[in-house]
Design an enzyme around this catalytic site. Structure first.
Site, PDB file in Angstrom:
ATOM      1  N   LYS B  79       0.842  -1.199   0.000  1.00 19.51           N
ATOM      2  CA  LYS B  79       0.000   0.000   0.000  1.00 19.51           C
ATOM      3  C   LYS B  79       0.877   1.248   0.000  1.00 19.51           C
ATOM      4  O   LYS B  79       1.869   1.314   0.747  1.00 19.51           O
ATOM      5  CB  LYS B  79      -0.890  -0.027   1.246  1.00 19.51           C
ATOM      6  CG  LYS B  79      -1.882   1.127   1.333  1.00 19.51           C
ATOM      7  CD  LYS B  79      -2.770   0.960   2.578  1.00 19.51           C
ATOM      8  CE  LYS B  79      -3.825   2.050   2.664  1.00 19.51           C
ATOM      9  NZ  LYS B  79      -4.719   1.847   3.835  1.00 19.51           N
ATOM     10  N   SER B 149      -9.204   2.139   2.703  1.00 15.06           N
ATOM     11  CA  SER B 149      -8.261   2.846   1.893  1.00 15.06           C
ATOM     12  C   SER B 149      -7.211   1.941   1.257  1.00 15.06           C
ATOM     13  O   SER B 149      -6.469   2.396   0.395  1.00 15.06           O
ATOM     14  CB  SER B 149      -7.557   3.897   2.745  1.00 15.06           C
ATOM     15  OG  SER B 149      -6.864   3.287   3.814  1.00 15.06           O
ATOM     16  N   SER B 173      -9.961   0.044   6.924  1.00 15.37           N
ATOM     17  CA  SER B 173      -9.236   0.085   5.643  1.00 15.37           C
ATOM     18  C   SER B 173      -8.609  -1.218   5.202  1.00 15.37           C
ATOM     19  O   SER B 173      -8.217  -1.346   4.046  1.00 15.37           O
ATOM     20  CB  SER B 173      -8.161   1.175   5.689  1.00 15.37           C
ATOM     21  OG  SER B 173      -8.753   2.449   5.593  1.00 15.37           O
TER      22      SER B 173
END
Lengths: 441, 441
Positions: B79, B149, B173
């Protein structure tokens, strides 16, 4: 006597620079000259590039006034566990020698934008996590430790090499060097200043710390870092008629003659200035706070140093290898109990602290001990680190060998600005009448 | 049907590589070919350098067996809020476009040393802190969000572009994209894996998260990150005769038809496999947990984004500017009350959870909603983020439009390995009988 620029506090230097009486370059040169004179003895710096300092200073001088920040030209020392994009960050670890990631810590980004002159990197113990001293010596007696782990920032500010500095505290790493070096040290409320880009030891304990030689300078920094209480701090706090407490704490048996005398003197000075001072204690069920702190610290070190352990275990000290290998056999249950017990203690202690203008407590057992191999005891600091409260070390007292000793003022969480206002008034008394005065060497 | 290397789980790929049946280079090429076929639709990557992937793969192939790590050659998506020293880290923020500090996050240092092939950076919402979607689309229906996210890591693992990925979770997330993309998602106990080098939103909430398509792969990662409970996990957990609980929680009114059906099906499958399932609730005094989470999140954002606000406010979203300016007018007192109330809740909830093999709870209200502008609701996840408990999203269920839905299993803090063992047994049932199956597109 002419006052040299290096002798100024940040607030004083800022005033002269703003008035056009001092250029940033001339200011930087004065500080570098002080460092030139003193570095062989004190050795506060892990990294300092004089040419780069001057280059930055010139760039600041070239800025039009409209683009100058609230710390325009003010030199700051940065503990070498905090990322600076233009200087190496080495953590006093062979793993990171000359390591220079192109990134600023959050605190550095804010300071840089505010116009601070990022002067250089100051010594620390390994990852700010051990008590083995760095090369740095106490500026007031080179045979003694400057304390740790913020050794270099404490010594540099104490020795007039820079007016302000950044430290960190996980046990007593900001307050202890503050006391040993005779300067103001401020550990703000946990997480009130970002720790982005600062080496992690314990997420729940690590706190950025600030050094200065005046409370006005700490207030400057508090403005830049947007520290804000719910209520505005009094513009002029009066000691007279205020109520303080003295809290010797559960670790008082570890106090030395110097620390004991400093606390006694502090209490008597407050009373002499018509303040009330009550003696209080922690509730008995909090007597294990120091043990809970140690448990959390060790357990968090198990997580924090796994990367270095995995990649280059042979370059990690035995102490930190021990953390990762859980050599103290801390169970997850014990770890969580300690974590939860500290959490439950925070509002309880806030409630006690909130009854007073501030609570006085020792910063350290005594003046800086002899030798630079060990950085001294954090026993009196670590309680407050765990409790997340703001703490200010106020200098002004003297140990048996003439070295400085400070005492701590503590307030409830997020009463940082109020604590600074109280510290200003108290500091004026302690600095004037406490018995220790900084010499301009 | 020939199984292509890109279809393998990490454990399967590792087995083939170890046996000499697959080179890391051939494996990487298969994944890149999958990405080539799918990237126009899914767009999971914020940064991917194919030549560099192949170069790394060749270097791994060249390593003598004695120097190969436990993840030798296994591709992992990272990420884009986690530092990688050889790739930019951009946080989906214009402030950090092409920003490439030469530093690995702690998690990346461990993975790299373990032989993982750091494949590329995956999309996120701005600083993993907003709910505005990135460019990424749900691999199972490009008209829908992959969640956020950790959008890119969730979609990339769900789409067989890599077998494993790193996410983060501050609200929902990690778990939410896990559910939306039909994969296993693991939020371990808070601070059990270092978050060094991972963008801070909230110190007390942020948690590294892991994605995989099998629990065996999560176990591999748990080994590498040295996750350890007090008691060893059962080598083979039996659903039959075990006691579970279903906890619909105080946010159950937000459940949708898909989420409700998934939970009902999960309960009936457990019972059909001779497990006991009790329905439980949070104690009433914890009903404000979601509000406390929101308060802590907003207040911590005030600290976390001050650097970006100070340097380049115009490049920060209004939502994050609002955090720094405290637009929701959270007092310090309210902030501390929320922080302390959550802290007090943790041992209480651990006590409840400890009575069961695991507690079942929704991962999300429903399947992934239409549109990629918003990343969906984190309502069912954020409670557990605040409570620091480990959570695993188990895929296997299906929404009204045929999209995947998962359910969460939760355990007390530091029962991560036990939770994985339970998840393995439960996951086999849910994947087999839950009604949703991954298609090899």
């Amino acid at each position: 006597m002419t006052v040299e620029p290096y002798q100024l506090t940040a607030t004083e230097a800022l005033h002269q620079i703003k008035a056009g009486d001092l250029t940033v370059e001339a200011y930087a040169k004065s500080l570098l000259s002080r460092i030139h004179d003193r570095d062989e003895v004190v050795q506060a710096w892990a990294y300092l590039d004089q040419d780069y300092v001057i280059k930055q200073a010139k760039a600041l001088d070239a800025l039009p006034p409209s683009e100058r920040g609230p710390l325009h030209g003010i030199a700051i020392a940065v503990k070498d566990v905090i990322y600076t994009k233009d200087m190496p960050t080495q953590f006093n670890s062979p793993i990171y020698v000359n390591d220079a990631p192109q990134v600023d810590a959050g605190s550095i980004a804010i300071l840089r934008k505010s116009g601070a002159l990022i002067f250089g990197k100051t010594t620390t113990t390994e990852f700010a996590a051990t008590t083995v001293g760095s090369k740095t010596r106490n500026p007031h007696d080179p045979n003694r430790t400057p304390g740790g782990s913020s050794s270099g920032s404490g010594a540099a500010v104490g020795d007039l090499q820079v007016p302000i500095g950044l430290g960190t505290q996980t046990g007593g790493s900001t307050i202890r060097p503050g006391s040993y070096n005779g300067i103001y040290a401020f550990k703000p409320t946990w997480n009130s200043i970002t720790r982005e880009g600062q080496k992690i030891y314990s997420l729940i304990l690590d706190t950025l710390g600030l050094y200065a030689r005046s409370v006005a300078d700490l207030d400057l920094l508090a403005d830049v870092f947007a520290l804000a209480d719910d209520e505005p701090a009094p513009s002029s706090f009066q000691v007279k008629g205020s109520k303080f407490a003295i809290l010797k704490s559960m670790v008082w048996p570890q106090i030395g003659a110097g620390g004991s005398a400093a606390v006694a003197k502090a209490v008597s000075l407050l009373r002499a200035h018509d303040a009330e001072v009550e003696e209080i204690e922690f509730p008995e069920h909090l007597n294990d706070l120091p043990a809970w702190h140690a448990t959390v610290l060790n357990a968090d070190g198990r997580t924090a140093f796994l990367p270095e352990y995995t990649t280059t275990k042979h370059n990690l000290s035995d102490y930190l290898v021990g953390h990762v290998e859980n050599d103290t056999k801390i169970s997850r249950k014990a770890q969580l109990d300690a974590f939860d017990n500290i959490a439950a203690a925070r509002p309880v202690v806030d409630g006690i602290l909130s009854k007073y203008a501030a609570v006085l407590t020792p910063s350290v057992p005594d003046e800086a001990p002899l030798g630079i191999e060990k950085t001294g005891s954090a026993a009196f600091c670590l309680i407050w680190t765990a409790l997340h409260t703001p703490v200010v070390n106020i200098p002004g007292f003297k140990g048996g060998n003439g070295l400085p000793i400070g005492v701590s003022l503590v307030a409830p969480r997020y009463h940082d600005r109020r604590l600074l206002a109280v510290s200003k008034a108290v500091g004026e008394i302690f600095e004037e009448e406490g018995g220790w005065k900084r010499e301009f060497k």
